[in-house]
Design a protein around this motif. Structure first.
Motif, mmCIF file in Angstrom:
data_model
loop_
_atom_site.group_PDB
_atom_site.id
_atom_site.type_symbol
_atom_site.label_atom_id
_atom_site.label_comp_id
_atom_site.label_asym_id
_atom_site.label_seq_id
_atom_site.Cartn_x
_atom_site.Cartn_y
_atom_site.Cartn_z
ATOM 1 N N PHE A 76 26.811 -13.907 27.146
ATOM 2 C CA PHE A 76 28.147 -14.474 27.248
ATOM 3 C C PHE A 76 28.432 -15.468 26.124
ATOM 4 N N ALA A 77 27.409 -16.131 25.629
ATOM 5 C CA ALA A 77 27.597 -17.129 24.578
ATOM 6 C C ALA A 77 27.553 -16.532 23.179
ATOM 7 N N LEU A 78 27.157 -15.283 23.058
ATOM 8 C CA LEU A 78 26.973 -14.673 21.744
ATOM 9 C C LEU A 78 28.217 -14.718 20.857
ATOM 10 N N PRO A 79 29.397 -14.361 21.352
ATOM 11 C CA PRO A 79 30.570 -14.433 20.472
ATOM 12 C C PRO A 79 30.818 -15.844 19.929
ATOM 13 N N THR A 80 30.653 -16.829 20.756
ATOM 14 C CA THR A 80 30.853 -18.211 20.322
ATOM 15 C C THR A 80 29.817 -18.609 19.285
ATOM 16 N N ILE A 81 28.578 -18.246 19.534
ATOM 17 C CA ILE A 81 27.498 -18.580 18.588
ATOM 18 C C ILE A 81 27.753 -17.917 17.245
ATOM 19 N N LEU A 82 28.113 -16.645 17.263
ATOM 20 C CA LEU A 82 28.362 -15.936 16.007
ATOM 21 C C LEU A 82 29.562 -16.505 15.266
ATOM 22 N N ASN A 83 30.621 -16.852 15.995
ATOM 23 C CA ASN A 83 31.794 -17.426 15.336
ATOM 24 C C ASN A 83 31.479 -18.760 14.686
ATOM 25 N N CYS A 84 30.646 -19.545 15.307
ATOM 26 C CA CYS A 84 30.287 -20.848 14.750
ATOM 27 C C CYS A 84 29.518 -20.691 13.438
ATOM 28 N N TYR A 85 28.645 -19.727 13.367
ATOM 29 C CA TYR A 85 27.801 -19.580 12.182
ATOM 30 C C TYR A 85 28.423 -18.686 11.100
#
Length: 62
Positions: free
Chosen positions: A50-59
């Motif tokens: 569930f957190a993957l999209p947020t993590i990828l967008n941040c980096y």
């Protein structure tokens, strides 16, 4: 870090039970350790999915 602390303490208890020859407790500890590892892995996987999209967008877009 918390799982490593739990594993370290379980190893101490596990070693004590093996030394005491308490096979019932050893089997119980093995089962508990396995179930705990599986549950932790499943929960961590769900959270990271569930957190993957947020993590990828941040980096990727920082």
């Amino acid at each position: 870090m918390i799982p490593f602390i739990i594993i370290r303490h379980l190893n101490i208890i596990f070693s004590q039970k093996i030394g005491a020859g308490d096979k019932k407790q050893v089997n119980s500890l093995i089962t508990t350790s396995f179930v705990t590892a599986v549950l932790f892995s499943v929960i961590l996987t769900i959270i990271l999915e569930f957190a993957l999209p947020t993590i990828l967008n941040c980096y990727l877009f920082s």
